[in-house]
Design a protein around this motif. Sequence first.
Motif, PDB file in Angstrom:
ATOM      1  N   GLY A 108       0.837  -1.186   0.000  1.00 65.07           N
ATOM      2  CA  GLY A 108       0.000   0.000   0.000  1.00 65.07           C
ATOM      3  C   GLY A 108       0.871   1.234   0.000  1.00 65.07           C
ATOM      4  O   GLY A 108       2.084   1.161   0.218  1.00 65.07           O
ATOM      5  N   ASP A 109       0.264   2.388  -0.230  1.00 62.43           N
ATOM      6  CA  ASP A 109       1.013   3.637  -0.286  1.00 62.43           C
ATOM      7  C   ASP A 109       1.710   3.928   1.044  1.00 62.43           C
ATOM      8  O   ASP A 109       1.315   3.424   2.099  1.00 62.43           O
ATOM      9  N   SER A 110       2.713   4.785   0.975  1.00 59.21           N
ATOM     10  CA  SER A 110       3.407   5.228   2.174  1.00 59.21           C
ATOM     11  C   SER A 110       2.439   6.013   3.067  1.00 59.21           C
ATOM     12  O   SER A 110       1.658   6.827   2.588  1.00 59.21           O
ATOM     13  N   GLY A 111       2.479   5.742   4.369  1.00 60.53           N
ATOM     14  CA  GLY A 111       1.670   6.495   5.311  1.00 60.53           C
ATOM     15  C   GLY A 111       0.279   5.960   5.571  1.00 60.53           C
ATOM     16  O   GLY A 111      -0.483   6.565   6.333  1.00 60.53           O
ATOM     17  N   VAL A 112      -0.080   4.814   4.964  1.00 60.07           N
ATOM     18  CA  VAL A 112      -1.436   4.273   5.181  1.00 60.07           C
ATOM     19  C   VAL A 112      -1.561   3.509   6.501  1.00 60.07           C
ATOM     20  O   VAL A 112      -2.667   3.175   6.916  1.00 60.07           O
ATOM     21  N   GLY A 113      -0.427   3.232   7.148  1.00 61.45           N
ATOM     22  CA  GLY A 113      -0.459   2.571   8.449  1.00 61.45           C
ATOM     23  C   GLY A 113      -0.110   1.102   8.433  1.00 61.45           C
ATOM     24  O   GLY A 113      -0.518   0.360   9.340  1.00 61.45           O
ATOM     25  N   LYS A 114       0.670   0.659   7.448  1.00 61.51           N
ATOM     26  CA  LYS A 114       1.033  -0.760   7.369  1.00 61.51           C
ATOM     27  C   LYS A 114       1.841  -1.186   8.593  1.00 61.51           C
ATOM     28  O   LYS A 114       1.554  -2.217   9.207  1.00 61.51           O
ATOM     29  N   THR A 115       2.840  -0.394   8.953  1.00 59.14           N
ATOM     30  CA  THR A 115       3.676  -0.727  10.103  1.00 59.14           C
ATOM     31  C   THR A 115       2.856  -0.721  11.383  1.00 59.14           C
ATOM     32  O   THR A 115       3.020  -1.599  12.245  1.00 59.14           O
TER      33      THR A 115
END
Length: 199
Positions: free
Chosen positions: A13-20
Amino acid sequence: MACDLFIKLMMIGDSGVGKTALVLKFVDDTVKHGKLSTIGIDYKTKMLWMRGKRVKLQVWDTAGQERFQTITQQYYRSAMGILMVYDVTSEASFQNISRWNEQISKHADKDVQRVLVGNKADAEDIAVAVGRGQELAEKYGIPFFETSAWFGENVNQAFIKLAEMVIQQRRREDEPYIPDSLSLSKDEPSKQRACCVRQ
């Protein structure tokens, strides 16, 4: 401690979507503070119990920035399940799910399992209604979850559902029988040892 089955999952997913943040909430039950971006790719592990059977989940957290795409593409092929994540406060991240889905089609195994996740459901400035996420998931023929990594809403459910889908796929391929009942283990990742590694 040894495991009976190894499953590799991948977050895209895009950077900053909250994957981590989702990975940390699922694996460690902790909340990520700040906006530190993943550099390249990282992973954490979680053990699941299945009626006495131990399943090791290895969750790969990928960077969303374009410059890292050549790094993450090599990991698609070995992924057994993929979580496609967008930010419900970002229309652009939702629109880009189609691009991420194309990456899966190009680089992942044809039988890889997928779920769609709309993260940050606790936010006030919602830009993508839950119905739109459901419609897109129906278009792809995959499950949909709207999550909050901050409060833990639907986080475990999304990961466990994907793990169940992978297990069912393996059973259809005539692999050893795996019971259906799943529960989370309290084991800390740092105390687990590598096993059954398939990459």
